[in-house]
Design a protein around this motif. Sequence first.
Motif, mmCIF file in Angstrom:
data_model
loop_
_atom_site.group_PDB
_atom_site.id
_atom_site.type_symbol
_atom_site.label_atom_id
_atom_site.label_comp_id
_atom_site.label_asym_id
_atom_site.label_seq_id
_atom_site.Cartn_x
_atom_site.Cartn_y
_atom_site.Cartn_z
ATOM 1 N N PRO A 51 0.810 -1.233 0.000
ATOM 2 C CA PRO A 51 0.000 0.000 0.000
ATOM 3 C C PRO A 51 0.836 1.272 0.000
ATOM 4 N N ALA A 52 1.906 1.308 0.782
ATOM 5 C CA ALA A 52 2.742 2.522 0.832
ATOM 6 C C ALA A 52 3.403 2.791 -0.515
ATOM 7 N N GLN A 53 3.743 1.722 -1.243
ATOM 8 C CA GLN A 53 4.340 1.904 -2.569
ATOM 9 C C GLN A 53 3.321 2.437 -3.561
ATOM 10 N N LEU A 54 2.095 1.936 -3.495
ATOM 11 C CA LEU A 54 1.043 2.430 -4.377
ATOM 12 C C LEU A 54 0.752 3.897 -4.104
ATOM 13 N N ARG A 55 0.850 4.294 -2.847
ATOM 14 C CA ARG A 55 0.512 5.670 -2.463
ATOM 15 C C ARG A 55 1.594 6.670 -2.870
ATOM 16 N N ARG A 56 2.838 6.218 -2.959
ATOM 17 C CA ARG A 56 3.904 7.164 -3.267
ATOM 18 C C ARG A 56 3.844 7.609 -4.724
ATOM 19 N N TRP A 57 3.952 8.901 -4.931
ATOM 20 C CA TRP A 57 3.820 9.460 -6.283
ATOM 21 C C TRP A 57 5.189 9.626 -6.938
ATOM 22 N N HIS A 58 5.247 9.272 -8.230
ATOM 23 C CA HIS A 58 6.406 9.526 -9.081
ATOM 24 C C HIS A 58 5.921 10.128 -10.394
ATOM 25 N N PRO A 59 6.698 11.016 -10.998
ATOM 26 C CA PRO A 59 6.292 11.617 -12.270
ATOM 27 C C PRO A 59 6.642 10.760 -13.487
ATOM 28 N N GLY A 60 7.492 9.736 -13.295
ATOM 29 C CA GLY A 60 8.006 8.950 -14.411
ATOM 30 C C GLY A 60 9.373 9.441 -14.835
ATOM 31 N N ALA A 61 9.954 8.708 -15.763
ATOM 32 C CA ALA A 61 11.301 9.049 -16.230
ATOM 33 C C ALA A 61 11.280 10.313 -17.082
ATOM 34 N N GLY A 62 12.404 11.023 -17.090
ATOM 35 C CA GLY A 62 12.554 12.180 -17.962
ATOM 36 C C GLY A 62 11.877 13.444 -17.479
ATOM 37 N N VAL A 63 11.602 13.532 -16.184
ATOM 38 C CA VAL A 63 10.937 14.702 -15.614
ATOM 39 C C VAL A 63 11.810 15.262 -14.499
ATOM 40 N N VAL A 64 12.006 16.566 -14.494
ATOM 41 C CA VAL A 64 12.755 17.248 -13.436
ATOM 42 C C VAL A 64 11.766 17.936 -12.511
ATOM 43 N N LEU A 65 11.889 17.628 -11.223
ATOM 44 C CA LEU A 65 11.034 18.256 -10.212
ATOM 45 C C LEU A 65 11.799 19.421 -9.589
ATOM 46 N N ARG A 66 11.321 20.628 -9.847
ATOM 47 C CA ARG A 66 11.972 21.789 -9.257
ATOM 48 C C ARG A 66 11.746 21.787 -7.740
ATOM 49 N N ASP A 67 12.785 22.122 -7.011
ATOM 50 C CA ASP A 67 12.760 22.183 -5.542
ATOM 51 C C ASP A 67 12.561 20.818 -4.901
ATOM 52 N N GLY A 68 12.780 19.746 -5.650
ATOM 53 C CA GLY A 68 12.712 18.421 -5.059
ATOM 54 C C GLY A 68 14.004 18.068 -4.350
ATOM 55 N N ALA A 69 13.933 17.081 -3.452
ATOM 56 C CA ALA A 69 15.117 16.684 -2.684
ATOM 57 C C ALA A 69 15.632 15.340 -3.172
ATOM 58 N N PRO A 70 16.939 15.195 -3.341
ATOM 59 C CA PRO A 70 17.487 13.884 -3.724
ATOM 60 C C PRO A 70 17.201 12.833 -2.650
#
Length: 279
Positions: A51-70
């Motif tokens: 469930p925790a994996q399903l809940r976590r959001w990702h944008p997919g490959a090839g996307v830069v998230l501004r102000d995101g943390a490594p």
Amino acid sequence: MRFLDANQWRARQAAHERRVDAWLAPHLARRQAGEKHPVEDFLFTYYSFRPAQLRRWHPGAGVVLRDGAPDRDYIAVDGGVTLDTAAAAKRSLSWIHTLLSRTAERPPQFGCFGMHEWAMVYRTDSVRHGQVSLRLSPAETDRVVEENRVRCSHFDAFRFFTPEARPINRLQPTRETQHDNEQPGCLHANMDLYKWAYKLSPLVPSELVADAFALARDIRALDMRASPYDLADLGYPPVRVETPEGRSEYAAAQRAFSVRAAPIRERLIEAVSPLAGSV
């Protein structure tokens, strides 16, 4: 690379979490209470995505998230963070891509009438869902299997057939022949789009994983309504595939799911195609 401003990706993240929470909350409440639901809990018990994996959001490959943390999945780049595709790529990537592509190329077949679930209880006293009863007597259930051509093409359904039911099946699918057998009319092949989506995560957008989950959830309801189990008290009236009318109803629903699954399969193929050759 595509760039998402912080307000854009955080809004998508929040929307994804709200959507998934509506599915997770009842399941987690049942799990805490020690209760089981043969339809609603299936996607959380049969499949390995937590469930925790399903809940976590990702944008997919090839996307830069501004102000995101490594973190373990994201690396710093100019302008923000992006998925570490080298770390995220799995050795099964090309295998999944081939399966999805070859399945999409085949014409759908709608003549199985859900006999896979019946073949799982054929001539046995040990059923998978012991908390619910069968709609027909054991002898009547066996007769339905014997009077209908069992033509299951999906290995992960076939492997649960009873030993007595396996020789009845027109095909003898194996893991090695999965690329040759799967077809886009199959309920389980379309339900498994969820499995392939989460196995490709985080390389594919989490919204796509959630779309595949929603499809699989609805397919599971039909799968069990057409099964030999009696789920009417749980709000799932039977599709009586032991009758001509029930078989027609099942085939029509199967066609509708095939249409609904097609764009999800194509989106998965499109998302993984640039990466498949590098693994």
